[in-house]
Design a protein around this motif. Sequence first.
Motif, PDB file in Angstrom:
ATOM      1  N   THR A  31     -16.416  26.638  -4.781  1.00  0.00           N
ATOM      2  CA  THR A  31     -16.005  27.171  -3.476  1.00  0.00           C
ATOM      3  C   THR A  31     -14.515  26.997  -3.180  1.00  0.00           C
ATOM      4  N   ARG A  87     -21.426  35.803  -2.489  1.00  0.00           N
ATOM      5  CA  ARG A  87     -22.396  34.775  -2.894  1.00  0.00           C
ATOM      6  C   ARG A  87     -23.051  35.090  -4.235  1.00  0.00           C
ATOM      7  N   TYR A 127     -19.406  30.624  -5.552  1.00  0.00           N
ATOM      8  CA  TYR A 127     -19.657  30.759  -4.108  1.00  0.00           C
ATOM      9  C   TYR A 127     -21.140  30.926  -3.818  1.00  0.00           C
ATOM     10  N   ASP A 183     -23.236  28.797  -3.051  1.00  0.00           N
ATOM     11  CA  ASP A 183     -23.635  27.950  -1.929  1.00  0.00           C
ATOM     12  C   ASP A 183     -22.661  28.074  -0.755  1.00  0.00           C
ATOM     13  N   ARG A 213     -21.302  28.559   2.633  1.00  0.00           N
ATOM     14  CA  ARG A 213     -21.963  28.498   3.929  1.00  0.00           C
ATOM     15  C   ARG A 213     -21.399  29.574   4.864  1.00  0.00           C
ATOM     16  N   LEU A 214     -22.189  29.937   5.835  1.00  0.00           N
ATOM     17  CA  LEU A 214     -21.764  30.964   6.780  1.00  0.00           C
ATOM     18  C   LEU A 214     -20.552  30.506   7.577  1.00  0.00           C
ATOM     19  N   ASP A 215     -20.488  29.208   7.939  1.00  0.00           N
ATOM     20  CA  ASP A 215     -19.336  28.726   8.700  1.00  0.00           C
ATOM     21  C   ASP A 215     -18.062  28.770   7.860  1.00  0.00           C
ATOM     22  N   GLN A 216     -18.164  28.500   6.547  1.00  0.00           N
ATOM     23  CA  GLN A 216     -16.998  28.624   5.670  1.00  0.00           C
ATOM     24  C   GLN A 216     -16.542  30.084   5.574  1.00  0.00           C
ATOM     25  N   TRP A 217     -17.524  30.984   5.463  1.00  0.00           N
ATOM     26  CA  TRP A 217     -17.205  32.409   5.411  1.00  0.00           C
ATOM     27  C   TRP A 217     -16.511  32.856   6.702  1.00  0.00           C
TER      28      TRP A 217
END
Length: 855
Positions: free
Chosen positions: A408, A436, A441, A443, A445-449
């Motif tokens: 990531t 993803r 990538y 794993d 996460r939506l908050d990282q995206w």
Amino acid sequence: MPRKTTKSRSTQEIALAQTEGWFARRGWEVFDFQRAVWQAAVQGKSGLLHSGTGSGKTYAVWFGALLHAEPRLGQPELPASTSGLRVLWITPMRALAADTLRALQAPLAELLPQWQAGMRTGDTASGERARQMKSLPQALVTTPESLSLLLSQADAQQRFARLDAVIVDEWHELMGNKRGVQVQLALARLRRWRPGMVVWGLSATLGNLEQSLQALLGPTAAEQGVLVRGEQRKRIVIDTLLPPQPARFAWAGHLGMQMLPAVVAEIEASGSTLVFTNTRSQAELWYQNLLDARPDWAGIIALHHGSLDREVRDWVEHGLRDGRLKAVVCTSSLDLGVDFTPVERVLQIGSPRGVARLLQRAGRSGHSPGRSSRATLVPTNSLELVEAVAAQDAVAAGRVEQRPVPETPLDVLVQHLVTIALGGGFQADALFAEVRQAWSYRDLRLDQWQWALDFVVRGGQSLTAYPEYHRVTPGEDGVYRVEVPAIARRHRMNIGTIVADASLHVQYMKGGRIGTIEEGFIARLRPGDRFLFGGRVLEFVRVHEMTAWVRRSTAGSGAVPRWQGGRMPLSSTLAHAVLDRLQQAEQQHFDGPEMQAVQPLLALQDAWSALPTGERLVVEALKSREGHHLFFYPFAGRLVHMGLASLLAWRLASTRAATFSIAVNDYGFELLGAEEVEMHRLAPQQAQALFSEDQLLEDVLASLNATELSQRRFREIARIAGLVSQGYPGQHKSARQLQASSALFFEVFRKHDASNLLLTQAQREVLEQELELERLRSTLAELRARTMTLVQLERPTPFALPLMVERFREKLSTEKLADRVARMLRDLEGAADKTPAREQAKPATRRKAKPKTAA
């Protein structure tokens, strides 16, 4: 319907027969692994081919791609080809592209004349690029950076509309770094556009093949991926050039040019030789000394490393290919798959520090199926004799290092978002699902995206007020695009994840560019100073417009430039093989000429102290005029030892105030303090606590200047993420400017946006890459399982002296260092001569007589 199936099968059989006929007309044998790749590709399967260098991998995957893209290969009724890219070949190095293109073009004229094959890299002429912008050839050889540039074009999807196959060459060199992540993201995009295309990777000298396949194909496609292992028909010979008089006391490079006569003799006896070194500085020295030893070789030996000008490197590569050069002194710049068929021998100066690197370099000789490859190790200190035989053990056992895949990296993701926004735009949810599908990538996460998306749209929390960081704009149709032409131009000029060392061009006052050199080295020079570069002694004149202007010097010597990143750490695979050999030495087994040659050194080490093994950690204590020394020998590589030394110094000082000087090498580390650390008084649980994994992360960060390390790492991340631009052609920024710009962002984020994920990434990369935290963790576990043997010394041992020399190097000039070491050697050799021969010959009998403490 049955009749159509029969016809299709017959067509494929004819195409396969045409392929085998092409091989037969050249007197080549078709190997089973090549047929396996062809069959899998014809069935529409993707996969990874793992085989040794020079075994025939290229034509295995190339014909597989052709058979998949054009089932009627080599048949008269083949229709005239239409334009459009059908096969994409990704190579990690521009230097490989031209060589690869020649290999791919060879069968086309006979079997597929309707096709054209071309090349697109940073070296491609502007006229050729302009033609490619109108229409790409059916087969294209390119680099990860150039592929990303193609994906940034507004009509990218149309350009790849007929793509049938992607081949990733030298995947083992890409998968472990951010360029490999860049390829993963590009493949995820191409797979979305062309779900039926096949992807094949080529790899060699790799330990974690299953993970390599997953990283190439992504978490979904990898389930149907095929792993093909090439036949191990190639014979690899690894041997050692023994020094005439192996010393009982050794330190890095101490043999120096004592091995020069033997190297000259080996080159003389061979038709064509590659002399590999681990650093560019070492390459410069060896090339100059070879010329001094054999002036008649001028013009038939050459120098090759990454800092030399492209024209110089091209000349050398053509000379090797044509058989005009007797020897080339080189670095990793010639590690990868350029086909130099005339090369008969490989000499490796110093330890290769890793099994995979040794195998890769050995494969540069005998680079064709059926020929043997031979690599001869040339030790630069006596202890490297143990490494040499340990490397042979690992090769024989098939033990090769694994390559970890980055997890990531958000700087690469941020860059990719802007690239795709340029390349026709994207919808957020669809691109999130696509990203993803890249292994690194999987794993995400939506908050990282959401953070990455917000960062490219408005600059995140800290840069909202600056329009130049509002790079991507969401449209009313829900599609994110780049709308500002200046932002588009700047992004395209800075695409890529290669962050070059800060460097200046080196150029003669009367014209003629020689190459590039580190800005930090030039900054230490004054006008009139001399230095060795490109095999020449040069006189520094001045710096102007990012160029170091020089003239030839008639003096016979000069300082040698030191480039960043040159010292490679000992791999864990090779380190464990070394410990196995030391275990055998303790049991009086000295099998092979290398171990017999180094026996006097190991016997003296055991007579004065003890031999480290996989079961014993040796710790030596010594009092001198400098203070109190502690020497530890975990054999875990210099990066781990730097973290481990700092960690132990921190933990020892936490119980009692102390300050330590630290020196490290690949075998161990030294802690030097003003006060004695009474290790023998530590209770067993206290000794175990020193190597505890509890609070490891907190203690490592506290023991180092983590902020400074992270800031230095952040410079690379800021460049990749597009915060800092390297400038336009002819207007490149200096290292000082880039560092100042990235440092400013670092401080702004740290003070006003502490949750910025790029800061977190910088800290993580310091721990994972610079300090190898996971390897440090596993090393601590290994050390707790070993018995700790503490030895109170009267004088430095053969293992301790190299660490002391490392520390002296940091504060003494070359001349003063030589004097200091010479005085120590006289004393140590005198003491060694007085040590009874039986104690050196039978170290095991001395076990109880020495003042040792086991904890």
